[in-house]
Every structure is written in C-alpha cells, then in structure tokens.
Design a protein around this motif. Structure first.
Motif, PDB file in Angstrom:
ATOM      1  N   GLU A 109     -29.987   8.521 -11.841  1.00  0.00           N
ATOM      2  CA  GLU A 109     -30.070   9.382 -13.237  1.00  0.00           C
ATOM      3  C   GLU A 109     -28.189  10.144 -13.122  1.00  0.00           C
ATOM      4  O   GLU A 109     -27.314  10.873 -14.090  1.00  0.00           O
ATOM      5  CB  GLU A 109     -30.521  10.711 -13.318  1.00  0.00           C
ATOM      6  CG  GLU A 109     -31.686  10.560 -13.598  1.00  0.00           C
ATOM      7  CD  GLU A 109     -32.197  11.557 -13.526  1.00  0.00           C
ATOM      8  OE1 GLU A 109     -32.171  12.687 -14.037  1.00  0.00           O
ATOM      9  OE2 GLU A 109     -33.913  11.518 -14.017  1.00  0.00           O
ATOM     10  N   TYR A 110     -27.048  10.013 -12.224  1.00  0.00           N
ATOM     11  CA  TYR A 110     -25.762  10.370 -11.937  1.00  0.00           C
ATOM     12  C   TYR A 110     -25.037   8.624 -13.136  1.00  0.00           C
ATOM     13  O   TYR A 110     -25.245   7.955 -12.773  1.00  0.00           O
ATOM     14  CB  TYR A 110     -25.292  10.017 -11.027  1.00  0.00           C
ATOM     15  CG  TYR A 110     -26.149  11.443  -9.931  1.00  0.00           C
ATOM     16  CD1 TYR A 110     -27.364  11.248  -9.395  1.00  0.00           C
ATOM     17  CD2 TYR A 110     -25.092  12.595 -10.052  1.00  0.00           C
ATOM     18  CE1 TYR A 110     -27.424  12.793  -9.176  1.00  0.00           C
ATOM     19  CE2 TYR A 110     -25.910  13.339  -9.431  1.00  0.00           C
ATOM     20  CZ  TYR A 110     -26.577  13.912  -9.180  1.00  0.00           C
ATOM     21  OH  TYR A 110     -27.530  14.854  -8.385  1.00  0.00           O
ATOM     22  N   THR A 111     -24.163   9.036 -13.883  1.00  0.00           N
ATOM     23  CA  THR A 111     -22.874   8.379 -13.967  1.00  0.00           C
ATOM     24  C   THR A 111     -22.142   7.778 -14.065  1.00  0.00           C
ATOM     25  O   THR A 111     -21.721   7.113 -14.732  1.00  0.00           O
ATOM     26  CB  THR A 111     -22.454   9.799 -16.196  1.00  0.00           C
ATOM     27  OG1 THR A 111     -23.805  10.320 -16.625  1.00  0.00           O
ATOM     28  CG2 THR A 111     -22.400   9.188 -17.162  1.00  0.00           C
ATOM     29  N   TYR A 112     -21.575   9.139 -13.455  1.00  0.00           N
ATOM     30  CA  TYR A 112     -19.647   8.244 -12.583  1.00  0.00           C
ATOM     31  C   TYR A 112     -20.084   8.703 -11.427  1.00  0.00           C
ATOM     32  O   TYR A 112     -21.121  10.086 -10.593  1.00  0.00           O
ATOM     33  CB  TYR A 112     -18.800   8.645 -13.742  1.00  0.00           C
ATOM     34  CG  TYR A 112     -18.706   8.680 -15.177  1.00  0.00           C
ATOM     35  CD1 TYR A 112     -18.823   9.744 -15.999  1.00  0.00           C
ATOM     36  CD2 TYR A 112     -19.264   7.531 -15.196  1.00  0.00           C
ATOM     37  CE1 TYR A 112     -18.634   9.607 -17.067  1.00  0.00           C
ATOM     38  CE2 TYR A 112     -19.062   7.241 -16.588  1.00  0.00           C
ATOM     39  CZ  TYR A 112     -18.722   8.463 -17.522  1.00  0.00           C
ATOM     40  OH  TYR A 112     -19.028   7.853 -18.782  1.00  0.00           O
ATOM     41  N   TRP A 113     -19.692   7.952 -10.243  1.00  0.00           N
ATOM     42  CA  TRP A 113     -19.096   8.536  -9.207  1.00  0.00           C
ATOM     43  C   TRP A 113     -17.930   8.196  -8.925  1.00  0.00           C
ATOM     44  O   TRP A 113     -17.069   6.641  -9.357  1.00  0.00           O
ATOM     45  CB  TRP A 113     -19.843   7.508  -8.099  1.00  0.00           C
ATOM     46  CG  TRP A 113     -21.541   7.697  -8.100  1.00  0.00           C
ATOM     47  CD1 TRP A 113     -22.437   7.148  -9.526  1.00  0.00           C
ATOM     48  CD2 TRP A 113     -22.204   8.311  -7.105  1.00  0.00           C
ATOM     49  NE1 TRP A 113     -24.010   7.598  -8.892  1.00  0.00           N
ATOM     50  CE2 TRP A 113     -23.905   8.528  -7.923  1.00  0.00           C
ATOM     51  CE3 TRP A 113     -22.401   8.659  -6.237  1.00  0.00           C
ATOM     52  CZ2 TRP A 113     -25.254   8.585  -7.258  1.00  0.00           C
ATOM     53  CZ3 TRP A 113     -24.020   9.517  -5.424  1.00  0.00           C
ATOM     54  CH2 TRP A 113     -24.172   9.407  -6.267  1.00  0.00           C
ATOM     55  N   GLY A 114     -17.130   9.010  -7.423  1.00  0.00           N
ATOM     56  CA  GLY A 114     -16.385   8.734  -6.860  1.00  0.00           C
ATOM     57  C   GLY A 114     -15.940   7.500  -6.073  1.00  0.00           C
ATOM     58  O   GLY A 114     -17.497   7.387  -5.374  1.00  0.00           O
ATOM     59  N   GLN A 115     -15.169   7.266  -4.832  1.00  0.00           N
ATOM     60  CA  GLN A 115     -14.996   6.855  -4.359  1.00  0.00           C
ATOM     61  C   GLN A 115     -15.723   7.398  -2.614  1.00  0.00           C
ATOM     62  O   GLN A 115     -15.882   6.472  -1.503  1.00  0.00           O
ATOM     63  CB  GLN A 115     -13.807   5.864  -3.595  1.00  0.00           C
ATOM     64  CG  GLN A 115     -13.354   5.190  -5.154  1.00  0.00           C
ATOM     65  CD  GLN A 115     -13.738   3.416  -4.693  1.00  0.00           C
ATOM     66  OE1 GLN A 115     -14.776   3.758  -4.878  1.00  0.00           O
ATOM     67  NE2 GLN A 115     -12.886   3.060  -5.551  1.00  0.00           N
ATOM     68  N   GLY A 116     -15.425   8.992  -2.769  1.00  0.00           N
ATOM     69  CA  GLY A 116     -15.717   8.988  -1.244  1.00  0.00           C
ATOM     70  C   GLY A 116     -14.755   9.160  -0.726  1.00  0.00           C
ATOM     71  O   GLY A 116     -13.313   9.344  -0.488  1.00  0.00           O
TER      72      GLY A 116
END
Length: 123
Positions: A109-116
């Motif tokens: 359900e998460y739309t966008y993610w960073g690289q961490g």
C-alpha cells in the motif's frame, strides 16, 4: 518522484541521530509519510508514520518514547529524531509514502520509497 534519505551513520548506544527525507515530484502534503527499517538479515519493520498535516503521529512499540517523527510541508521533508539508540535499532532506514492511514505493515500500500540510509548503533 524522489525520496532522498540522509542523516544515517555510526553512533554509540545511547546516542542520537536525526534522519531526513527530502521529497520531490509529487504533492508531498497529500500523503502520510512513514519510516520503515530493515535490520540486517531480517524483513521490513514499520517504525513510525505521520499524517499529511502533521497532526497525528504513530510509533511502533519498540521506538515509542525514543523516536519522534515530524514533517515540514513547506520544505517537502520528513524527519525522524532518534534518541537513546540501541544496538537493535541498527538497520537500513527508508522513508515511504502512503495515501491512506493505518495498515502500516501493508507494504504493497506504500506508493513511493526512498533508497534508504544506514544507521549502525555500536560501541
């Protein structure tokens, strides 16, 4: 769309770090923002979330009272202040967006993610 995390590093137990996540390419103020971590050799763990207007905050029991999430919609940035760090906080920390609140462990359900950004707590 970009989510760029920063602020990770090596810190001794009991120390503090402040993570930042700078967002671009979407309407930041529409989204809940979350911090999710992946400890070495383990799966994703939800850490904390904040509502789109910054009024409501949510924390995993493991970090409650030690971590504080905040956001600045004028700067399109979400923060995670981490105090009293423990070795078990060692992980790769991601910021991620979610349009609806709740279901914090529903990764699809998460739309966008960073690289961490890597956080290592060690003496």
């Amino acid at each position: 769309v970009q989510l760029v995390e920063s602020g990770g590093g090596l810190v001794q137990p009991g120390g503090s770090l402040r993570l930042s996540c700078a967002a671009s390419g979407f309407t930041f103020s529409y989204y809940y923002m979350s911090w999710v971590r992946r400890p070495p050799g383990k799966g994703l763990e939800w850490v904390s979330s904040i509502s789109s207007d910054g009024v409501n905050t949510y924390y995993a029991d493991s970090v409650k009272g030690r971590f504080t999430i905040s956001r600045d919609n004028a700067k399109n940035t979400v923060y995670l202040q981490m105090n009293s760090l423990k070795s078990e906080d060692t992980a790769l920390y991601y910021c991620a967006t979610k349009f609806y609140g709740g279901g914090w462990n529903r990764w699809d359900e998460y739309t966008y993610w960073g690289q961490g950004t890597q956080v290592t707590v060690s003496s």
